[in-house]
Each structure stands twice: as structure tokens, then as C-alpha cells.
Design a protein around this motif. Sequence first.
Motif, PDB file in Angstrom:
ATOM      1  N   VAL A  69       0.709  -1.194   0.006  1.00 10.79           N
ATOM      2  CA  VAL A  69      -0.051   0.042  -0.044  1.00 10.79           C
ATOM      3  C   VAL A  69       0.881   1.273   0.096  1.00 10.79           C
ATOM      4  N   ASN A  70       1.997   1.014   0.669  1.00 10.45           N
ATOM      5  CA  ASN A  70       3.054   2.306   0.496  1.00 10.45           C
ATOM      6  C   ASN A  70       3.884   2.481  -0.661  1.00 10.45           C
ATOM      7  N   VAL A  71       3.484   1.741  -1.957  1.00 12.24           N
ATOM      8  CA  VAL A  71       4.164   2.083  -3.037  1.00 12.24           C
ATOM      9  C   VAL A  71       3.458   3.021  -3.768  1.00 12.24           C
ATOM     10  N   PRO A  72       4.174   4.116  -4.172  1.00 14.05           N
ATOM     11  CA  PRO A  72       3.598   5.420  -4.742  1.00 14.05           C
ATOM     12  C   PRO A  72       3.015   4.668  -6.380  1.00 14.05           C
ATOM     13  N   LEU A  73       1.851   5.564  -6.598  1.00 14.60           N
ATOM     14  CA  LEU A  73       1.390   4.936  -8.067  1.00 14.60           C
ATOM     15  C   LEU A  73       2.073   5.389  -9.200  1.00 14.60           C
ATOM     16  N   SER A  74       2.381   4.507  -9.973  1.00 12.48           N
ATOM     17  CA  SER A  74       3.257   4.791 -11.301  1.00 12.48           C
ATOM     18  C   SER A  74       4.585   4.896 -11.110  1.00 12.48           C
ATOM     19  N   ALA A  75       5.008   4.231  -9.693  1.00  8.84           N
ATOM     20  CA  ALA A  75       6.377   4.364  -9.535  1.00  8.84           C
ATOM     21  C   ALA A  75       7.380   3.322 -10.331  1.00  8.84           C
ATOM     22  N   ASN A  76       8.515   3.845 -10.408  1.00  9.68           N
ATOM     23  CA  ASN A  76       9.584   2.844 -10.787  1.00  9.68           C
ATOM     24  C   ASN A  76      10.094   2.297  -9.674  1.00  9.68           C
TER      25      ASN A  76
END
Length: 205
Positions: A35-42
Motif C-alpha cells: 500500500v506504501n508503493v507510490p502510483l506509477s512508481a519505478n
Amino acid sequence: MSQKNQFDRVATVYDGLSKLVFGSALINAQKKNLVNVPLSANVLVVGGGSGEILCDDLLNKVKYIDYVELSAKMLRKAKARCNSTKVNFIHADIAELTGSYDAVVANFFLDCFDAESLEEMVMHLKSLMSPNAVLLVTDFKQPQMLWHKVLLASMLKFFKHASNLEAVKLQPIRQKLKVAGFREHYLSFGLRGFVFTAAFKLVNK
């Protein structure tokens, strides 16, 4: 076996052993942190083993994933598990990697190192993070219960023999990260405090 932390010899049995001892607790703890992964992250995933973390909850959020694994056999298992075009599978030592990522996932990876190598690895991961990046870590913590202490000692002994594990004892991972300039903004515990799941951001970069 000369190379340290080389999990080729246990690749075929690793997942089975994990589930035999811990059930689904370890992978569930890892997935909770997504849930802590940012949207559209590399995203960089280091030491991901056989790829259980490459689930839809992660794949649906990200732009791409560099999945770096030292074990060729673990990497083949991960490729077989996930055929998404978003994932770039890289057989390499993470210490040789360069780049910049919005999220770094390092689950049950930092526990492989001794004190000096852990500090060096933390600084290297720090160098791979963009200014607002997040570091996600699920790992073991210093045990308080007797059976956790026995289990930890058994795991260290087994992986020392089977994988030339560098660590001879478990380092205080969260404390090392805080000293290196990381701030904890999410934390939970599992297995009666034997496992922690945390998300960190850099205080200043």
C-alpha cells in the motif's frame, strides 16, 4: 562455495521450507506493505527470491520493476511465476547496480549481512533512491521469545551451510536504517513480534 549469500542451492526448496515453518505469514507481511508503493512508481526489488511479491497488488500500481536477484535459479523461478512486461529481471549483484527509483523493496534481504556490510548496503540502497522515494522492508527483528531465538539460530546455521550466509547474527536493521538517515512512517509486527514490516523515507536527500 565462495560467493556469499548465494541461494542457488536452496532455490527449489526455499518457498516450501518458508511455508512449512511460517505458513503464509511472511508473504502476507510483505504484501501488506505494498500500500506504501507510490502510483506509477519505478520500483526496484532486491533479493526477491522466487518472485512471490510480484502479485497484482504491486504490478497494477507501478510503471516498471527492476527485479534484481543474485541467484540465477531463484530468478528463473521468478520469471516462471510472472510474465508481466512491466518486470525487468536482472541477474546481478545489487552492489553493482546504478539508477534512481521511486520505491525500493528489500524484504528478507538486509538480514543476510554482517554489521559492516549492512551499513554499506544501506548506503548503496540510499544512493538508488530518488528524493521522495520509499524503502519497504519486511524482515526479522531481534527475538524476545525463547522459541524465536532457537528458530533464528537454526536458520542462521542452515543458511550458513547451504548458502554461505554472511551474517552470523541478526543485525538491528531498523536502527541501522534510522542512523543512515531514514525515517519510519509505517510499522507493523507479525509472528508475535518476530517479524517487522516498515516503510521508510529519507529525512534529507
